[in-house]
Enzyme design. Structure first.
Site, PDB file in Angstrom:
ATOM      1  N   ASP A   1      12.040  -2.220  -7.340  1.00 18.14           N
ATOM      2  CA  ASP A   1      13.372  -2.533  -8.269  1.00 18.14           C
ATOM      3  C   ASP A   1      13.326  -4.055  -8.300  1.00 18.14           C
ATOM      4  OD1 ASP A   1      14.654  -0.249  -8.445  1.00 18.14           O
ATOM      5  OD2 ASP A   1      16.201  -0.664  -6.866  1.00 18.14           O
TER       6      ASP A   1
ATOM      7  N   ALA B   1       1.003  -1.190   0.194  1.00 20.11           N
ATOM      8  CA  ALA B   1      -0.014  -0.004   0.016  1.00 20.11           C
ATOM      9  C   ALA B   1       0.931   1.210  -0.062  1.00 20.11           C
ATOM     10  CB  ALA B   1      -0.994   0.022   1.221  1.00 20.11           C
TER      11      ALA B   1
ATOM     12  N   THR C   1       5.008   3.616 -14.428  1.00 14.86           N
ATOM     13  CA  THR C   1       4.657   3.763 -15.817  1.00 14.86           C
ATOM     14  C   THR C   1       6.058   3.769 -16.595  1.00 14.86           C
ATOM     15  OG1 THR C   1       4.937   6.356 -15.626  1.00 14.86           O
ATOM     16  CG2 THR C   1       3.036   5.686 -15.292  1.00 14.86           C
TER      17      THR C   1
ATOM     18  N   GLY D   1       0.951   8.977  -7.105  1.00 14.55           N
ATOM     19  CA  GLY D   1       0.911   7.793  -7.891  1.00 14.55           C
ATOM     20  C   GLY D   1       2.412   7.569  -8.445  1.00 14.55           C
TER      21      GLY D   1
ATOM     22  N   LEU E   1      -6.036 -12.151 -36.101  1.00 15.14           N
ATOM     23  CA  LEU E   1      -7.470 -12.941 -35.904  1.00 15.14           C
ATOM     24  C   LEU E   1      -8.602 -12.224 -36.624  1.00 15.14           C
ATOM     25  CD1 LEU E   1      -5.653 -14.576 -34.073  1.00 15.14           C
ATOM     26  CD2 LEU E   1      -7.876 -14.874 -32.878  1.00 15.14           C
ATOM     27  N   GLY E   2      -8.186 -11.056 -37.127  1.00 19.73           N
ATOM     28  CA  GLY E   2      -9.191  -9.973 -37.674  1.00 19.73           C
ATOM     29  C   GLY E   2     -10.386  -9.889 -36.735  1.00 19.73           C
TER      30      GLY E   2
ATOM     31  N   ILE F   1      -5.207  -0.633  -4.520  1.00 22.36           N
ATOM     32  CA  ILE F   1      -4.230  -1.641  -3.862  1.00 22.36           C
ATOM     33  C   ILE F   1      -4.593  -3.019  -4.391  1.00 22.36           C
ATOM     34  CG2 ILE F   1      -3.396  -2.470  -1.644  1.00 22.36           C
ATOM     35  CD1 ILE F   1      -2.656   0.718  -2.570  1.00 22.36           C
TER      36      ILE F   1
ATOM     37  N   GLU G   1       3.409  -0.582 -11.173  1.00 24.77           N
ATOM     38  CA  GLU G   1       5.068  -0.496 -10.666  1.00 24.77           C
ATOM     39  C   GLU G   1       5.695   0.367 -11.386  1.00 24.77           C
ATOM     40  OE1 GLU G   1       6.548  -4.187  -8.883  1.00 24.77           O
ATOM     41  OE2 GLU G   1       4.439  -4.804  -8.398  1.00 24.77           O
TER      42      GLU G   1
ATOM     43  N   GLY H   1      -3.464  11.085  -4.303  1.00 24.72           N
ATOM     44  CA  GLY H   1      -2.407  12.611  -4.956  1.00 24.72           C
ATOM     45  C   GLY H   1      -1.158  11.973  -5.015  1.00 24.72           C
TER      46      GLY H   1
HETATM   47  N1  CAA Z   1      16.694   1.622  -4.061  1.00 24.54           N
HETATM   48  C1  CAA Z   1      16.742   2.026  -2.969  1.00 24.54           C
HETATM   49  N2  CAA Z   1      16.647   3.511  -2.532  1.00 24.54           N
HETATM   50  C2  CAA Z   1      16.498   4.165  -3.587  1.00 24.54           C
HETATM   51  C3  CAA Z   1      16.237   3.930  -4.804  1.00 24.54           C
HETATM   52  C4  CAA Z   1      16.332   2.362  -5.033  1.00 24.54           C
HETATM   53  N3  CAA Z   1      16.081   1.817  -6.484  1.00 24.54           N
HETATM   54  N4  CAA Z   1      15.785   4.862  -5.413  1.00 24.54           N
HETATM   55  C5  CAA Z   1      15.677   5.830  -4.732  1.00 24.54           C
HETATM   56  N5  CAA Z   1      16.132   5.334  -3.721  1.00 24.54           N
HETATM   57  C6  CAA Z   1      16.038   6.413  -2.348  1.00 24.54           C
HETATM   58  C7  CAA Z   1      16.965   7.469  -2.426  1.00 24.54           C
HETATM   59  O1  CAA Z   1      18.378   7.247  -2.261  1.00 24.54           O
HETATM   60  C8  CAA Z   1      16.482   8.443  -1.655  1.00 24.54           C
HETATM   61  O2  CAA Z   1      16.950   8.136  -0.214  1.00 24.54           O
HETATM   62  P1  CAA Z   1      17.380   9.099   0.680  1.00 24.54           P
HETATM   63  O3  CAA Z   1      16.199  10.065   0.770  1.00 24.54           O
HETATM   64  O4  CAA Z   1      17.779   8.512   1.867  1.00 24.54           O
HETATM   65  O5  CAA Z   1      18.594   9.814   0.099  1.00 24.54           O
HETATM   66  C9  CAA Z   1      14.912   8.123  -1.546  1.00 24.54           C
HETATM   67  O6  CAA Z   1      14.794   6.882  -2.087  1.00 24.54           O
HETATM   68  C10 CAA Z   1      14.273   9.329  -2.481  1.00 24.54           C
HETATM   69  O7  CAA Z   1      14.614   8.892  -3.846  1.00 24.54           O
HETATM   70  P2  CAA Z   1      14.358   9.951  -4.977  1.00 24.54           P
HETATM   71  O8  CAA Z   1      14.627  11.569  -4.444  1.00 24.54           O
HETATM   72  O9  CAA Z   1      14.803   9.652  -6.089  1.00 24.54           O
HETATM   73  O10 CAA Z   1      12.918  10.094  -5.089  1.00 24.54           O
HETATM   74  P3  CAA Z   1      11.871  10.926  -5.988  1.00 24.54           P
HETATM   75  O11 CAA Z   1      10.770  11.557  -5.284  1.00 24.54           O
HETATM   76  O12 CAA Z   1      12.721  11.810  -6.826  1.00 24.54           O
HETATM   77  O13 CAA Z   1      11.009   9.669  -6.823  1.00 24.54           O
HETATM   78  C11 CAA Z   1      10.672   7.972  -8.538  1.00 24.54           C
HETATM   79  C12 CAA Z   1      11.650   8.792  -7.601  1.00 24.54           C
HETATM   80  C13 CAA Z   1      11.648   6.917  -9.352  1.00 24.54           C
HETATM   81  C14 CAA Z   1       9.866   8.900  -9.609  1.00 24.54           C
HETATM   82  C15 CAA Z   1       9.867   7.311  -7.631  1.00 24.54           C
HETATM   83  O14 CAA Z   1       8.806   8.090  -6.776  1.00 24.54           O
HETATM   84  C16 CAA Z   1       9.009   6.137  -8.347  1.00 24.54           C
HETATM   85  O15 CAA Z   1       9.530   4.909  -8.698  1.00 24.54           O
HETATM   86  N6  CAA Z   1       7.718   6.298  -8.692  1.00 24.54           N
HETATM   87  C17 CAA Z   1       6.851   5.268  -9.391  1.00 24.54           C
HETATM   88  C18 CAA Z   1       6.055   4.794  -8.166  1.00 24.54           C
HETATM   89  C19 CAA Z   1       5.558   3.410  -8.509  1.00 24.54           C
HETATM   90  O16 CAA Z   1       6.297   2.654  -9.206  1.00 24.54           O
HETATM   91  N7  CAA Z   1       4.423   3.004  -7.816  1.00 24.54           N
HETATM   92  C20 CAA Z   1       3.847   1.441  -8.094  1.00 24.54           C
HETATM   93  C21 CAA Z   1       2.831   1.291  -7.063  1.00 24.54           C
HETATM   94  S1  CAA Z   1       2.825  -0.132  -6.723  1.00 24.54           S
HETATM   95  C22 CAA Z   1       2.108  -1.159  -7.792  1.00 24.54           C
HETATM   96  O17 CAA Z   1       1.822  -0.620  -8.752  1.00 24.54           O
HETATM   97  C23 CAA Z   1       1.761  -2.483  -7.267  1.00 24.54           C
HETATM   98  C24 CAA Z   1       0.790  -3.050  -8.349  1.00 24.54           C
HETATM   99  O18 CAA Z   1      -0.416  -2.905  -8.032  1.00 24.54           O
HETATM  100  C25 CAA Z   1       1.169  -3.955  -9.224  1.00 24.54           C
END
Ligand code: CAA
Length: 384
Positions: free
Chosen positions: A238, A124, A363, A131, A336-337, A157, A361, A129
């Site tokens: 990741d 979760a 975009t 995403g 398949l049309g 979720i 996870e 606001g």
């Molecule tokens: N591994 C570990 N730590 C990481 C990391 C990684 N890959 N990437 C960033 N961090 C850490 C940074 O080091 C930083 O840590 P500190 O504050 O300790 O320095 C912290 O996280 C913040 O990182 P950023 O400043 O890079 O964060 P940001 O606000 O710029 O956002 C982003 C980065 C990549 C855009 C992120 O917000 C993101 O991935 N957004 C997409 C969200 C997403 O994928 N949502 C999926 C929802 S779940 C889902 O979809 C499940 C489902 O139903 C299938």
């Protein structure tokens, strides 16, 4: 370099494929219409060890590796992508982060029931606001005498309506903006209320729910370090993105299988349509892209298993596989049309199911941002 699967990986792939072909695929169209699969299916998956594939045996899992886990996701998703995402979120977005970041006590309490499939997990993070900008989340956790008062709303979720364990992210430091000041908590079903079940374009057999949370939980429900939960969320994603890449490969493979069979069966202008170069090129492109996507997914899974960095590898795999699935499920309909556009064949479902893999996870736009940051470093604010 060795492109062969190990004997154990092949065995798990065979097990998942046999179960998916016998018990899932024949029902997938009905579950799509019913907007649910029977919950007993989760019990069967649990009995087979498929709800804890890459969890150590000592923690209640099957003790296989992460590559085996993505092979399972690929096979389940080939049969029904809704079942695939249910297992993906349960495993890589809930069970694995508890395993990686939980204290000894937390691991012992939460992981075995999840790995055995007695309890289903959810993740979760997303809110109305928050995403793509996950760090903008507003759910709060405030200290009480001996724990935390968690309150807020979560959106979209997966597994939210029937999960028993939630990995939930809340802001613990209201002074800090963005990703800083976010903490991870482990909540139970009793701590959350399902406020809405979402209606979706596809992936209908899976549950996607909105949640309200207003609960006081003991201090032991905090996972990892206070105010460092965003790192847990990001490292979880990741790995999770590799699983979604595998899901996309499974969907695309299913579409290819139907399109190829149709091309050798259907006749037009006195010959099989597969004898026309136009159809041959479509099938060749499908096979090419699916193979490339699968290789990216397996490489990323191998990198994670080997303990190598896999942020960019996972994002690349998810990005390419999801775009492949969207493109190639559309091509399957084209081959398949008119039949492809009807519910007589499953390719229209594959097309609807494929689209979400470009969105959840992270975009495709976020995947490109993640890859670019790995290549170039994080740019200054406004530079991305
Ligand atoms: N591994 C570990 N730590 C990481 C990391 C990684 N890959 N990437 C960033 N961090 C850490 C940074 O080091 C930083 O840590 P500190 O504050 O300790 O320095 C912290 O996280 C913040 O990182 P950023 O400043 O890079 O964060 P940001 O606000 O710029 O956002 C982003 C980065 C990549 C855009 C992120 O917000 C993101 O991935 N957004 C997409 C969200 C997403 O994928 N949502 C999926 C929802 S779940 C889902 O979809 C499940 C489902 O139903 C299938």
């Amino acid at each position: 370099m060795d492109f062969d699967l190990t004997a154990e990986q092949r065995e798990i792939q065979r097990l998942a494929r046999a179960f998916a072909e016998a018990e899932i695929a024949p029902n997938a169209a009905d579950w799509d219409r019913a907007h649910a699969f029977p919950r007993e299916l989760l019990g069967r998956l649990g009995e087979l060890g498929l709800l804890g594939v890459c969890v150590p045996e000592t923690d209640g899992g099957a003790g296989a590796d992460f590559v085996s886990y993505v092979l399972v996701l690929e096979e389940l998703s080939r049969a029904d992508a809704g079942v695939g995402v249910t297992v993906a979120v349960h495993t890589s977005a809930c069970t694995l982060p508890l395993l990686a970041h939980g204290s000894v006590e937390q691991r012992a309490e939460f992981v075995p029931p999840l790995a055995r499939g007695e309890v289903i997990g959810a993740f979760a993070l997303t809110e109305p606001g928050a995403g793509s900008d996950a760090g903008a989340l507003r759910t709060r956790a405030e200290r009480t005498d001996d724990g935390w008062h968690v309150s807020g709303t979560k959106q979209w979720i997966t597994n939210g309506s029937f999960a028993g364990t939630f990995l939930l992210f809340a802001r613990t430091d209201a002074e800090r903006e963005g990703a800083r000041g976010v903490t991870a908590f482990v909540l139970d079903a009793a701590h959350v209320a399902v406020t809405r079940e979402e209606e979706k374009l596809g992936l209908n057999s899976s549950s996607t729910a909105d949640l309200a949370v207003d609960a006081v939980v003991p201090a032991e429900r905090l996972l990892g370090e206070e105010n460092h939960g965003f790192r847990i969320a990001m490292s979880t994603l990741d790995g999770g993105r590799i699983g979604i890449g595998a899901q996309a490969v499974g969907i695309a493979q299913a579409a290819y299988d139907v399109a190829r069979a149709y091309a050798v069966e259907r006749r037009a202008f006195g010959q099989r349509i597969g004898d026309f170069q136009a159809i041959q090129h479509k099938l060749a492109n499908m096979a090419l892209e699916i193979d490339a996507a699968r290789l990216l997914v397996y490489r990323a899974a191998w990198a994670k298993q080997a303990g190598h960095p896999h942020t960019a590898e996972g994002a690349m795999a998810k990005l390419f596989a999801s775009e492949t699935a969207r493109r190639q499920t559309a091509e399957a309909i084209q081959i398949l049309g008119g039949y492809g556009y009807t519910k007589e064949f499953p390719v229209e479902r594959y097309y609807r199911d494929a689209k979400i893999t470009e969105i959840y996870e992270g975009t495709s736009e976020i995947q490109r941002l993640v890859i670019a940051r790995e290549l170039l470093g994080k740019p200054a604010v406004g530079g991305s």
